[in-house]
Motif scaffolding. Structure first.
Motif, PDB file in Angstrom:
ATOM      1  N   UNK A 338       8.668  10.112  -3.952  1.00  0.00           N
ATOM      2  CA  UNK A 338       8.139   9.726  -5.259  1.00  0.00           C
ATOM      3  C   UNK A 338       8.610   8.308  -5.572  1.00  0.00           C
ATOM      4  N   UNK A 339       7.707   7.420  -5.973  1.00  0.00           N
ATOM      5  CA  UNK A 339       8.049   6.000  -6.133  1.00  0.00           C
ATOM      6  C   UNK A 339       8.785   5.690  -7.432  1.00  0.00           C
ATOM      7  N   UNK A 340      10.007   6.190  -7.560  1.00  0.00           N
ATOM      8  CA  UNK A 340      10.733   6.018  -8.808  1.00  0.00           C
ATOM      9  C   UNK A 340      11.046   4.558  -9.092  1.00  0.00           C
ATOM     10  N   UNK A 341      11.349   3.793  -8.067  1.00  0.00           N
ATOM     11  CA  UNK A 341      11.633   2.380  -8.295  1.00  0.00           C
ATOM     12  C   UNK A 341      10.450   1.645  -8.884  1.00  0.00           C
ATOM     13  N   UNK A 342       9.253   1.935  -8.380  1.00  0.00           N
ATOM     14  CA  UNK A 342       8.041   1.333  -8.930  1.00  0.00           C
ATOM     15  C   UNK A 342       7.746   1.855 -10.335  1.00  0.00           C
ATOM     16  N   UNK A 343       8.070   3.124 -10.565  1.00  0.00           N
ATOM     17  CA  UNK A 343       7.728   3.763 -11.842  1.00  0.00           C
ATOM     18  C   UNK A 343       8.495   3.168 -13.023  1.00  0.00           C
ATOM     19  N   UNK A 344       9.669   2.600 -12.777  1.00  0.00           N
ATOM     20  CA  UNK A 344      10.477   2.022 -13.863  1.00  0.00           C
ATOM     21  C   UNK A 344      10.481   0.500 -13.801  1.00  0.00           C
ATOM     22  N   UNK A 387       1.521   0.294 -10.547  1.00  0.00           N
ATOM     23  CA  UNK A 387       2.141   0.831  -9.341  1.00  0.00           C
ATOM     24  C   UNK A 387       2.359   2.336  -9.433  1.00  0.00           C
ATOM     25  N   UNK A 388       2.750   2.809 -10.625  1.00  0.00           N
ATOM     26  CA  UNK A 388       3.053   4.230 -10.781  1.00  0.00           C
ATOM     27  C   UNK A 388       3.037   4.602 -12.257  1.00  0.00           C
ATOM     28  N   UNK A 389       2.574   5.813 -12.547  1.00  0.00           N
ATOM     29  CA  UNK A 389       2.598   6.337 -13.906  1.00  0.00           C
ATOM     30  C   UNK A 389       3.647   7.405 -14.111  1.00  0.00           C
ATOM     31  N   UNK A 390       4.566   7.555 -13.156  1.00  0.00           N
ATOM     32  CA  UNK A 390       5.561   8.627 -13.236  1.00  0.00           C
ATOM     33  C   UNK A 390       6.412   8.549 -14.508  1.00  0.00           C
ATOM     34  N   UNK A 399       4.127   0.186 -22.169  1.00  0.00           N
ATOM     35  CA  UNK A 399       4.457  -0.841 -21.199  1.00  0.00           C
ATOM     36  C   UNK A 399       4.479  -2.230 -21.828  1.00  0.00           C
ATOM     37  N   UNK A 400       3.544  -2.510 -22.715  1.00  0.00           N
ATOM     38  CA  UNK A 400       3.529  -3.814 -23.378  1.00  0.00           C
ATOM     39  C   UNK A 400       4.747  -3.994 -24.270  1.00  0.00           C
ATOM     40  N   UNK A 401       5.213  -2.906 -24.891  1.00  0.00           N
ATOM     41  CA  UNK A 401       6.432  -2.980 -25.700  1.00  0.00           C
ATOM     42  C   UNK A 401       7.644  -3.264 -24.820  1.00  0.00           C
TER      43      UNK A 401
END
Length: 425
Positions: A338-344, A387-390, A399-401
């Protein structure tokens, strides 16, 4: 291509040395003015986008996630950063409408519990609401009730916890739990609660913690929080067992030193929430430090009374400087399914920017961050994690905030550099 100020001006020390001092200072000031204009433009465009997404009733409500659709969590989060970026916005009609909407959503002095069957992150929502109300006069009742709620939510004796419990001193999602039980609890909620409580502590702030005026209640809250943070930093002085297969470490105090690297992990109880996963060192299994947790941790340390000379703060700062990749939060395994690094990704930009600014870490990171965020903006100025919506970063409001938080601290850093340059002229 945007070249960092430091390289652009000081590409060769011989060139810098050949420029008269006053001329060099003017050149630096000119470059800083350009970067500051870029950061202000980014902040304005993100702010305008977010303001334009406010609902007629005053709330900010997700169109992406049902859990965030009521607006109880997003509204204080968005309003808080808009006020941080522009203090005069707190006096606007839009801000007043948002505060009125939040008051109408509060139940027993708490935000995030309007629907008793579906809680919407009460600690998160109430912490950011407290910061919104604290910024304006004539909100004493809301400030007091939200502050009381956050203080009650800390896991201490009043909640059925002793200092031997791993959760002691921290915070979780919030909500009713039996004595001695936490529900979900983690470092981010601890940081948010501490930051909000600190904002209402009129004795001092992050930037001025030298006050000697005693406040036993707040001092105890901060002390209890540091008790929790010591565990998550894997500090050698921590007597409690660390999560994981740590029996050998707990028996041998010297082994704890092997695990202390200055970084933080995320939760001692919700093991799966630790995106750094388990590691092995000197035959011991432990929860690895990683970038976003370490940023959360050092900000929490500062909010709980630590300062730049505190060994724990210095160690966390060193960890961040040794793991300085802004594009990927180091410590999170890249090979995880699971792409946790991309998700955050954008949470990482926001929390690292705040940590760097509060720690006074220099370099060209602010300029580079502004350019990076600008590249992610869509035609309407919003930003989403593609990249990810996790971690819900594919929601443009959330995301904008986060991007605006990152831009705000980049701008703070650039302003500090501009002020230093002006003072040198």
């Amino acid at each position: 291509m945007n070249t960092p100020i430091s390289r652009r001006i000081f590409l060769a020390s011989g060139i810098a040395a050949s420029i008269p001092g006053s001329q060099l200072r003017s050149l630096i000031a000119s470059e800083l003015d350009v970067v500051r204009s870029q950061s202000q433009s980014l902040i304005t465009s993100l702010s305008d986008y977010l303001i334009g997404q406010q609902s007629p009733d005053g709330g900010w409500k997700s169109q992406t996630y049902a859990l965030l659709k009521s607006g109880q969590a997003l509204t204080p989060f968005v309003l808080s950063i808009l006020q941080d970026c522009n203090s005069s916005f707190a006096e606007s009609v839009a801000a007043a409408r948002a505060r009125s909407w939040m008051i109408n959503q509060m139940r027993n002095g708490v935000l995030g519990v309007a629907d008793a069957d579906v809680l919407e992150y009460p600690v998160f929502a109430s912490a950011f609401a407290l910061r919104c109300f604290e910024a304006m006069p004539d909100n004493d009742a809301a400030v007091d009730s939200l502050r009381r709620f956050l203080i009650r939510e800390q896991f201490t004796e009043s909640r059925g916890f002793s200092k031997s419990d791993l959760a002691y001193g921290g915070w979780g999602f919030g909500g009713t739990q039996p004595p001695g039980q936490t529900g979900h609890m983690d470092l981010s909620h601890t940081r948010w609660a501490l930051a909000a409580i600190r904002a209402t502590d009129d004795r001092s702030s992050y930037d001025d913690q030298a006050s000697t005026t005693p406040n036993p209640e707040l001092d105890q809250i901060y002390s209890n929080a540091q008790h929790f943070l010591r565990l998550l930093q894997k500090h050698p002085s921590e007597p409690r067992p660390h999560p994981g297969d740590m029996s050998a470490v707990n028996l041998d105090p010297r082994a704890k030193g092997y695990l202390y690297d200055g970084g933080f992990y995320f939760s001692p109880l919700v093991i799966a929430a630790n995106k750094g996963r388990m590691g092995q060192k000197n035959g011991h299994t432990y929860l690895r430090s990683y970038a976003t947790a370490t940023c959360d941790g050092v900000i929490a340390l500062l909010a709980s009374g630590g300062d730049a000379s505190d060994e724990r703060v210095m160690s966390a700062r060193a960890w961040l400087q040794q793991h300085s990749d802004w594009e990927y939060p180091e410590g999170i395994p890249r090979e995880h399914p699971e792409p946790w690094g991309d998700a955050v990704y954008f949470y990482h930009q926001a929390v690292r920017a705040e940590a760097y600014w509060r720690l006074g870490i220099g370099g060209d990171w602010a300029e580079q961050l502004v350019h990076r965020l600008q590249r992610h903006q869509r035609p309407d100025a919003s930003i989403v994690n593609q990249r990810s919506g996790l971690m819900k970063e594919n929601d443009p409001l959330l995301c904008s905030a986060l991007a605006l938080i990152a831009a705000h601290y980049a701008d703070q850093q650039i302003n500090d550099a501009t002020a230093s340059s002006s003072a040198a002229r």
